[in-house]
Design a protein around this motif. Structure first.
Motif, short mmCIF file in Angstrom:
data_model
loop_
_atom_site.label_atom_id
_atom_site.label_comp_id
_atom_site.label_asym_id
_atom_site.label_seq_id
_atom_site.Cartn_x
_atom_site.Cartn_y
_atom_site.Cartn_z
N ALA A 110 2.08 17.70 6.84
CA ALA A 110 2.68 16.42 7.22
C ALA A 110 1.64 15.40 7.67
O ALA A 110 1.87 14.20 7.56
N SER A 111 0.50 15.88 8.14
CA SER A 111 -0.53 14.96 8.66
C SER A 111 -1.58 14.57 7.63
O SER A 111 -2.46 13.76 7.92
N LEU A 112 -1.51 15.12 6.42
CA LEU A 112 -2.56 14.87 5.43
C LEU A 112 -2.51 13.45 4.90
O LEU A 112 -1.44 12.92 4.58
N PRO A 113 -3.69 12.82 4.78
CA PRO A 113 -3.73 11.50 4.15
C PRO A 113 -3.47 11.63 2.65
O PRO A 113 -3.91 12.59 2.02
N ILE A 114 -2.74 10.66 2.11
CA ILE A 114 -2.42 10.67 0.68
C ILE A 114 -2.86 9.34 0.07
O ILE A 114 -2.48 8.28 0.56
N HIS A 115 -3.65 9.42 -1.00
CA HIS A 115 -3.99 8.24 -1.79
C HIS A 115 -3.01 8.19 -2.96
O HIS A 115 -2.88 9.16 -3.70
N TYR A 116 -2.33 7.08 -3.10
CA TYR A 116 -1.41 6.90 -4.21
C TYR A 116 -2.13 6.14 -5.32
O TYR A 116 -2.72 5.10 -5.06
N ALA A 117 -2.08 6.68 -6.53
CA ALA A 117 -2.79 6.09 -7.66
C ALA A 117 -1.79 5.57 -8.69
O ALA A 117 -0.79 6.22 -9.00
N ASP A 118 -2.10 4.40 -9.22
CA ASP A 118 -1.27 3.80 -10.26
C ASP A 118 -1.75 4.27 -11.64
O ASP A 118 -2.29 3.51 -12.42
N GLY A 119 -1.55 5.55 -11.91
CA GLY A 119 -1.95 6.12 -13.20
C GLY A 119 -1.08 5.66 -14.34
O GLY A 119 -1.52 5.63 -15.50
N LEU A 120 0.14 5.26 -14.06
CA LEU A 120 1.05 4.79 -15.11
C LEU A 120 0.46 3.57 -15.82
O LEU A 120 0.62 3.41 -17.02
N ASN A 121 -0.27 2.75 -15.07
CA ASN A 121 -0.88 1.55 -15.62
C ASN A 121 -2.40 1.68 -15.75
O ASN A 121 -3.09 0.66 -15.86
N TYR A 122 -2.91 2.91 -15.71
CA TYR A 122 -4.35 3.18 -15.81
C TYR A 122 -5.15 2.39 -14.78
O TYR A 122 -6.27 1.98 -15.01
N ASN A 123 -4.55 2.20 -13.62
CA ASN A 123 -5.15 1.45 -12.52
C ASN A 123 -5.37 2.42 -11.35
O ASN A 123 -4.85 2.22 -10.25
N TRP A 124 -6.11 3.49 -11.63
CA TRP A 124 -6.26 4.63 -10.72
C TRP A 124 -6.70 4.27 -9.30
O TRP A 124 -6.21 4.88 -8.35
N PRO A 125 -7.62 3.33 -9.09
CA PRO A 125 -8.07 3.07 -7.72
C PRO A 125 -7.01 2.42 -6.83
O PRO A 125 -7.10 2.45 -5.62
N ASN A 126 -6.01 1.82 -7.44
CA ASN A 126 -5.01 1.07 -6.67
C ASN A 126 -3.67 1.79 -6.60
O ASN A 126 -3.30 2.52 -7.53
N SER A 127 -2.96 1.55 -5.53
CA SER A 127 -1.64 2.13 -5.36
C SER A 127 -0.59 1.37 -6.15
O SER A 127 -0.68 0.14 -6.28
N PRO A 128 0.41 2.08 -6.65
CA PRO A 128 1.52 1.37 -7.30
C PRO A 128 2.34 0.64 -6.22
O PRO A 128 2.23 0.93 -5.03
N LYS A 129 3.15 -0.32 -6.64
CA LYS A 129 3.95 -1.09 -5.69
C LYS A 129 4.93 -0.23 -4.92
O LYS A 129 5.20 -0.46 -3.75
#
Length: 134
Positions: A110-129
């Motif tokens: 529950a305490s782990l940090p999570i990076h969300y990646a916008d792989g659907l749009n090949y925009n891996w460094p950024n989070s989806p909306k």
């Protein structure tokens, strides 16, 4: 902090050990594979991963660029880990399914940090909306 965890599929046929610092970050992605499987990964270098079963106990699924191998248990079908080579993330990697770790407490998960990646749009460094469904 680097720690050794044991992981397995649902039926226990696929087993592994991994040295990973989960507090350094985990990831979820909205690409079609990750969103449909609700994948929750953490990447390590291959030398930090030890498969404790025969590789023949797994099936391999590839798609898209064919740079990643998604490994599934032949018996229960659970996606326990994957591996591949992607230059943009440092070359060779193993991605463990965090949800398959057997010896991690719910409080730690529950305490782990999570990076969300916008792989659907090949925009891996950024989070989806929208990330709440991942």
């Amino acid at each position: 902090m680097l720690k050794t965890y044991r992981g397995s599929c649902h039926c226990g046929r696929v087993k592994y050990e991994v040295d990973v610092d989960l507090a350094a970050g985990t990831g979820r992605c909205n690409c079609t594979f990750c969103s449909k499987s609700r994948s929750w990964g953490a990447n390590v270098k291959p030398e930090a991963f030890r498969l404790l079963c025969e590789e023949t106990d797994t099936n391999d699924y590839q798609f898209g660029t064919m740079s990643g191998h998604h490994r599934f248990c032949k018996t229960c079908g659970l996606h326990a880990y994957g591996d591949g080579y992607v230059e943009q993330i440092g070359g060779a990697f193993v991605s463990i399914n965090v949800a398959c770790l057997d010896d991690v407490a719910p409080e730690e998960l529950a305490s782990l940090p999570i990076h969300y990646a916008d792989g659907l749009n090949y925009n891996w460094p950024n989070s989806p909306k929208i990330t709440s469904y991942l």
